[in-house]
Design a protein around this motif. Structure first.
Motif, PDB file in Angstrom:
ATOM      1  N   ASN A 212      12.731   0.274  -0.521  1.00  0.00           N
ATOM      2  CA  ASN A 212      12.651   0.638  -1.929  1.00  0.00           C
ATOM      3  C   ASN A 212      12.787  -0.573  -2.845  1.00  0.00           C
ATOM      4  OD1 ASN A 212      12.464   3.550  -1.597  1.00  0.00           O
ATOM      5  ND2 ASN A 212      14.563   3.441  -0.842  1.00  0.00           N
ATOM      6  N   ASN A 213      13.458  -1.603  -2.362  1.00  0.00           N
ATOM      7  CA  ASN A 213      13.674  -2.808  -3.151  1.00  0.00           C
ATOM      8  C   ASN A 213      13.107  -4.011  -2.405  1.00  0.00           C
ATOM      9  OD1 ASN A 213      15.266  -1.440  -5.241  1.00  0.00           O
ATOM     10  ND2 ASN A 213      16.777  -1.169  -3.604  1.00  0.00           N
ATOM     11  N   LYS A 214      13.486  -5.197  -2.833  1.00  0.00           N
ATOM     12  CA  LYS A 214      12.990  -6.410  -2.184  1.00  0.00           C
ATOM     13  C   LYS A 214      13.659  -6.578  -0.812  1.00  0.00           C
ATOM     14  CE  LYS A 214      11.845  -9.951  -4.671  1.00  0.00           C
ATOM     15  NZ  LYS A 214      11.854 -11.186  -5.514  1.00  0.00           N
TER      16      LYS A 214
ATOM     17  N   ASN B 157       8.933 -15.837   8.126  1.00  0.00           N
ATOM     18  CA  ASN B 157       9.390 -14.700   7.331  1.00  0.00           C
ATOM     19  C   ASN B 157       8.512 -14.528   6.105  1.00  0.00           C
ATOM     20  OD1 ASN B 157      10.826 -15.869   4.716  1.00  0.00           O
ATOM     21  ND2 ASN B 157      11.378 -17.208   6.442  1.00  0.00           N
ATOM     22  N   ILE B 158       8.705 -13.401   5.449  1.00  0.00           N
ATOM     23  CA  ILE B 158       8.004 -13.138   4.196  1.00  0.00           C
ATOM     24  C   ILE B 158       8.853 -12.172   3.374  1.00  0.00           C
ATOM     25  CG2 ILE B 158       6.659 -11.090   4.893  1.00  0.00           C
ATOM     26  CD1 ILE B 158       4.199 -12.493   3.609  1.00  0.00           C
ATOM     27  N   MET B 159       8.794 -12.306   2.077  1.00  0.00           N
ATOM     28  CA  MET B 159       9.470 -11.373   1.175  1.00  0.00           C
ATOM     29  C   MET B 159       8.478 -10.291   0.760  1.00  0.00           C
ATOM     30  SD  MET B 159      12.646 -12.465   0.429  1.00  0.00           S
ATOM     31  CE  MET B 159      13.652 -13.943   0.246  1.00  0.00           C
ATOM     32  N   ALA B 160       8.979  -9.078   0.600  1.00  0.00           N
ATOM     33  CA  ALA B 160       8.134  -7.974   0.130  1.00  0.00           C
ATOM     34  C   ALA B 160       9.005  -7.021  -0.673  1.00  0.00           C
ATOM     35  CB  ALA B 160       7.472  -7.255   1.298  1.00  0.00           C
ATOM     36  N   GLU B 161       8.367  -6.283  -1.553  1.00  0.00           N
ATOM     37  CA  GLU B 161       9.120  -5.360  -2.403  1.00  0.00           C
ATOM     38  C   GLU B 161       8.439  -4.002  -2.409  1.00  0.00           C
ATOM     39  OE1 GLU B 161      11.414  -5.310  -6.710  1.00  0.00           O
ATOM     40  OE2 GLU B 161      10.037  -6.935  -6.208  1.00  0.00           O
ATOM     41  N   GLY B 162       9.228  -2.964  -2.151  1.00  0.00           N
ATOM     42  CA  GLY B 162       8.700  -1.612  -2.134  1.00  0.00           C
ATOM     43  C   GLY B 162       8.321  -1.143  -3.527  1.00  0.00           C
ATOM     44  N   LYS B 163       7.371  -0.231  -3.560  1.00  0.00           N
ATOM     45  CA  LYS B 163       6.924   0.311  -4.853  1.00  0.00           C
ATOM     46  C   LYS B 163       7.846   1.428  -5.314  1.00  0.00           C
ATOM     47  CE  LYS B 163       2.020  -0.853  -4.524  1.00  0.00           C
ATOM     48  NZ  LYS B 163       0.649  -0.339  -4.592  1.00  0.00           N
TER      49      LYS B 163
ATOM     50  N   ASN C 159       0.812  -1.220   0.000  1.00  0.00           N
ATOM     51  CA  ASN C 159       0.000   0.000   0.000  1.00  0.00           C
ATOM     52  C   ASN C 159       0.843   1.267   0.000  1.00  0.00           C
ATOM     53  OD1 ASN C 159      -2.418  -1.412  -0.056  1.00  0.00           O
ATOM     54  ND2 ASN C 159      -2.627  -1.461   2.172  1.00  0.00           N
ATOM     55  N   GLY C 160       2.174   1.086  -0.092  1.00  0.00           N
ATOM     56  CA  GLY C 160       3.048   2.238  -0.268  1.00  0.00           C
ATOM     57  C   GLY C 160       3.880   2.641   0.929  1.00  0.00           C
ATOM     58  N   GLU C 161       3.739   1.949   2.071  1.00  0.00           N
ATOM     59  CA  GLU C 161       4.537   2.298   3.244  1.00  0.00           C
ATOM     60  C   GLU C 161       6.006   1.911   3.012  1.00  0.00           C
ATOM     61  OE1 GLU C 161       5.759   4.060   6.061  1.00  0.00           O
ATOM     62  OE2 GLU C 161       3.563   3.930   6.299  1.00  0.00           O
ATOM     63  N   LYS C 162       6.907   2.862   3.231  1.00  0.00           N
ATOM     64  CA  LYS C 162       8.327   2.624   3.017  1.00  0.00           C
ATOM     65  C   LYS C 162       9.149   2.680   4.300  1.00  0.00           C
ATOM     66  CE  LYS C 162       8.565   4.324  -1.752  1.00  0.00           C
ATOM     67  NZ  LYS C 162       9.115   3.084  -2.341  1.00  0.00           N
TER      68      LYS C 162
END
Length: 282
Positions: A257-259, A276-282, A215-218
């Motif tokens: 900003n990245n994965k 754990n979980i992987m996530a990537e910033g928009k 949702n855009g949280e960095k």
């Protein structure tokens, strides 16, 4: 399915298979197999002619006061489940076979083993990389399969294989979860009813964190605080760590900003669980 306990015997058998052009997939485990392990065996069976599964509770990766003696064991069950999932060879050495009297050699990956689980379990990854390198030398696989649940372990093994020029493809397979989201683990059997009910907060907090990023949280600190707040709502949860790190260096990030890898370890009673979980910033 063939079962071996001696290094010399399994090396001889697999050496003959390799001469015949057979490919070998390898799944190292500490036994007490669950659906997460079985999924790795199935992946290996799709890719290879021979699937070797090791069952060895490795003492060098347990620290003082950890659950080496209590770690669940059921070899007959493991043999049955491994064969049903597609294993063709099982390797079940004794400790004395892997670490004979006078053993002095260890393999250690630096820096990336000092964070996350490595920070609270000193020496753990030294034991992991040592036993895995020994098993790789014994089995001589084309491919080895690891679960994403042990994300740091997979990253460390990949680094070891690259740095030591091992000609092995490391394949990391998705986390297998219970129907309520709890990551499957041999240690889940330790949990009592209340602990088991509250442990689902681990995956819930990770899914929430990933959604925040999507949702855009960095702000990594803001996300980390949200995870901690959610977990602390469960009275039986005792947090070891919650970290948001770069997926290669495993160093903390402040802005996403990245994965990234969002990883945590939490105790419920005497049972330490990781997820754990992987996530990537928009």
């Amino acid at each position: 399915m063939k079962v071996f306990k001696k290094i010399k015997e399994i090396k001889s058998y697999l050496g003959e298979q390799i001469k015949q052009g057979m490919t070998i997939g390898f799944v190292p485990t500490m036994g007490y197999l669950h659906e997460g392990h079985l999924s790795l065996i199935r992946y290996a069976a799709k890719d290879n002619d021979i699937v070797v599964v090791s069952v060895f509770v490795n003492p060098t990766q347990f620290g003082p006061g950890e659950d080496l003696e209590k770690y669940p064991r059921d070899l007959d069950r493991d043999i049955r489940l491994a064969q049903q999932a597609g294993a063709t060879v099982l390797f079940t050495p004794e400790v004395e076979e892997m670490y004979p009297n006078g053993y002095k050699t260890y393999v250690e990956v630096e820096q990336i083993t000092g964070t996350l689980c490595g920070a609270s379990r000193p020496g753990h990854f030294r034991g992991v990389t040592t036993v895995v390198s020994k098993l790789f030398n014994i089995i001589n696989p084309n491919r080895a399969y690891f679960g994403q649940k042990d994300a740091q372990q997979s990253i460390v093994i990949k680094r070891m294989v690259k740095d030591l020029n091992m000609d092995i493809e490391i394949i990391v397979c998705p986390i297998v979860r219970e129907s309520d989201g709890l990551a499957m683990s041999s240690r889940n059997v330790y949990l009592n009813k209340d602990e088991r009910e509250q442990a689902v907060v681990l995956s819930q907090s990770l899914f929430m964190a990933k959604e925040m990023i999507q949702n855009g949280e960095k702000d990594a600190l803001k996300i980390k605080k949200a995870i901690i707040k959610m977990i602390k709502e469960k009275p039986l949860a005792d947090i070891d760590y919650v970290s948001i790190v770069d997926i290669e260096t495993l160093t903390d990030v402040s802005e996403i900003n990245n994965k990234v890898l969002i990883a945590l370890a939490v105790r419920f009673g005497k049972t330490r669980l990781i997820d754990n979980i992987m996530a990537e910033g928009k």
